[in-house]
Write an enzyme that holds these catalytic residues in place. Sequence first.
Site, PDB file in Angstrom:
ATOM      1  CD  GLU A   1       1.841  -9.544   1.546  1.00 34.52           C
ATOM      2  OE1 GLU A   1       1.837 -10.749   1.768  1.00 34.52           O
ATOM      3  OE2 GLU A   1       0.802  -8.854   1.544  1.00 34.52           O
TER       4      GLU A   1
ATOM      5  N   GLY B   1       0.782  -1.231   0.000  1.00 32.91           N
ATOM      6  CA  GLY B   1       0.000   0.000   0.000  1.00 32.91           C
ATOM      7  C   GLY B   1       0.811   1.276   0.000  1.00 32.91           C
TER       8      GLY B   1
ATOM      9  CE1 TYR C   1      -2.027  -4.395  -8.255  1.00 32.04           C
ATOM     10  CE2 TYR C   1      -1.098  -2.263  -7.722  1.00 32.04           C
ATOM     11  CZ  TYR C   1      -1.385  -3.559  -7.370  1.00 32.04           C
ATOM     12  OH  TYR C   1      -1.023  -4.019  -6.135  1.00 32.04           O
TER      13      TYR C   1
ATOM     14  CB  CYS D   1     -16.623   0.837 -28.869  1.00 39.29           C
ATOM     15  SG  CYS D   1     -16.182   0.940 -30.575  1.00 39.29           S
ATOM     16  CD  GLU D   2     -16.823   1.931 -21.601  1.00 36.79           C
ATOM     17  OE1 GLU D   2     -17.132   0.768 -21.860  1.00 36.79           O
ATOM     18  OE2 GLU D   2     -17.416   2.628 -20.767  1.00 36.79           O
TER      19      GLU D   2
ATOM     20  NE  ARG E   1      -0.496   1.677  -5.758  1.00 32.15           N
ATOM     21  CZ  ARG E   1      -1.651   1.465  -6.390  1.00 32.15           C
ATOM     22  NH1 ARG E   1      -1.839   1.979  -7.576  1.00 32.15           N
ATOM     23  NH2 ARG E   1      -2.610   0.781  -5.820  1.00 32.15           N
TER      24      ARG E   1
HETATM   25  N1  LLP Z   1      -0.666  -7.412  -0.241  1.00 30.39           N
HETATM   26  C1  LLP Z   1      -1.965  -7.669  -0.408  1.00 30.39           C
HETATM   27  C2  LLP Z   1      -2.586  -8.701   0.395  1.00 30.39           C
HETATM   28  C3  LLP Z   1      -2.702  -6.943  -1.344  1.00 30.39           C
HETATM   29  O1  LLP Z   1      -3.997  -7.199  -1.478  1.00 30.39           O
HETATM   30  C4  LLP Z   1      -2.067  -5.961  -2.134  1.00 30.39           C
HETATM   31  C5  LLP Z   1      -2.821  -5.221  -3.133  1.00 30.39           C
HETATM   32  C6  LLP Z   1      -0.693  -5.742  -1.941  1.00 30.39           C
HETATM   33  C7  LLP Z   1      -0.021  -6.483  -0.981  1.00 30.39           C
HETATM   34  C8  LLP Z   1       0.094  -4.745  -2.737  1.00 30.39           C
HETATM   35  O2  LLP Z   1      -0.389  -3.458  -2.590  1.00 30.39           O
HETATM   36  P1  LLP Z   1       0.410  -2.225  -3.264  1.00 30.39           P
HETATM   37  O3  LLP Z   1       1.722  -2.094  -2.558  1.00 30.39           O
HETATM   38  O4  LLP Z   1       0.602  -2.564  -4.692  1.00 30.39           O
HETATM   39  O5  LLP Z   1      -0.496  -1.071  -3.083  1.00 30.39           O
HETATM   40  N2  LLP Z   1      -5.717  -2.607  -8.889  1.00 30.39           N
HETATM   41  C9  LLP Z   1      -5.545  -1.560  -7.903  1.00 30.39           C
HETATM   42  C10 LLP Z   1      -4.721  -2.014  -6.743  1.00 30.39           C
HETATM   43  C11 LLP Z   1      -5.303  -3.223  -6.049  1.00 30.39           C
HETATM   44  C12 LLP Z   1      -4.415  -3.660  -4.937  1.00 30.39           C
HETATM   45  C13 LLP Z   1      -4.874  -4.916  -4.370  1.00 30.39           C
HETATM   46  N3  LLP Z   1      -4.049  -5.432  -3.355  1.00 30.39           N
HETATM   47  C14 LLP Z   1      -4.899  -0.345  -8.580  1.00 30.39           C
HETATM   48  O6  LLP Z   1      -4.641  -0.403  -9.786  1.00 30.39           O
HETATM   49  O7  LLP Z   1      -4.694   0.676  -7.946  1.00 30.39           O
END
Ligand code: LLP
Length: 424
Positions: free
Chosen positions: A284, A242, A383, A354-355, A287
Amino acid sequence: MMDASDSGAFVLEEFMDLKRALRLKEKYQTPLYLYDVEEIKEKIHTFRNYFRSSFFETEIIYASKAFSVKEMIRLVQKEGLSLDVVSLGELVTALSVGFDPKCIYFHGNNKSEEELLAALENGVGHIVVDNLEELKMLEQKCLEKNQTVAVFLRLNVGVEAHTHHFIVTAHVDSKFGVGLDSSELEQMLAICRNSSHIRLDGFHTHIGSQIFDLTAFDAAMEKMVSVLSTFPTPLMLNLGGGFGVSYTEADRPVPLKEVCTHLIFTMEKLLREKNVSLRRFCIEPGRSIVGEAGSTLYTIGFSKQTPHKLYYFVDGGMTDNIRPALYQAQYHATVLGKEQNEKKQLVTIAGKCCESGDVLIENCLLPKASPGDLLWVHTTGAYGYSMSSNYNKQLIPAVVFIEGDEDYLVVRRQTLEELTEREI
Ligand code: LLP
């Protein structure tokens, strides 16, 4: 040059110029996903250097959902990170390049029997169990196979964070994890205590994405440490991901170095205050490792002036980047080969689907461009590719890694034949 991971501010990588972009287009076509390998490594090194403590072990687990392709997994393995997978597909991708299964964490709120079996048969290091029914099924499978498995239990700590704000005791209805005071958690703990096939190694939580306010993590950590305090032996905690990145100049995420030192400092303080021992502290990031290192190259096609808008159309769109349509995500772009001080105008960058919602950037300040000019959209590394689709039967673009002066293909562009290959 300023280190993007240290500045916290929006920094444009200068590895691209028009000449290079044209060469890349000729070689790989557009749209094209590009990744700066040095930048990925830089982020990983920042995590490795600053997410450390002398009081407990630390582990950095790359959340592969952000960008899961073989070459990325090889890089993650080479750089010594562990891996978070959330499906059989992500697991198979990791195993196909020889990723050490012991360093894999298997997530998911609705893992199938097939997925649990694959995890057991391949010796996946940890299963992050989401709910009671999953734990029961997992124990059953372990009994049948006479195998022991190490698990984390996913907790819903009641903290929901999103960019600049967070709410405590919110999100009780999240589909992920089990509530701290729930009878479901009690039952899961009882199973772990009594089962000779399940070994409880720790607890996991993930409170949101693109989080700028670190106090949200503090609140989550406090809850997690309280849970640990009820156990006689030191267990592990996984705080999820996150950590924010900079999509536009308006985004000022806390630099990763500070994020790491803050998390470690807070964890050490909480442990001291509550007199609790921790075996290992895991995070974890997804991004924050690949987001800023990735970009997308498009060719500008037609333009259109409507009463209130000037559109530039590009040869991709929501099929290679669904985030603007799905989350109103903002991006920054440049037209390659134009002088920085050239007169700029407000344009809307739209894709070719088409959107009506197929808009990549609303109100983007760009110099005047003509058909054939190359548009470079930044920070698409997380993502983007992983959420790409074949809507309108658009082809999924190639992915190219850039390392210094070199560029090499890591995913080739989909072909028209492949689009109908599975159709009967
Ligand atoms: N760990 C778990 C259990 C997660 O569900 C996620 C992301 C992460 C780690 C990694 O989170 P990050 O560091 O990438 O924020 N599709 C959305 C993001 C969905 C994230 C879902 N879980 C977007 O494009 O913003």
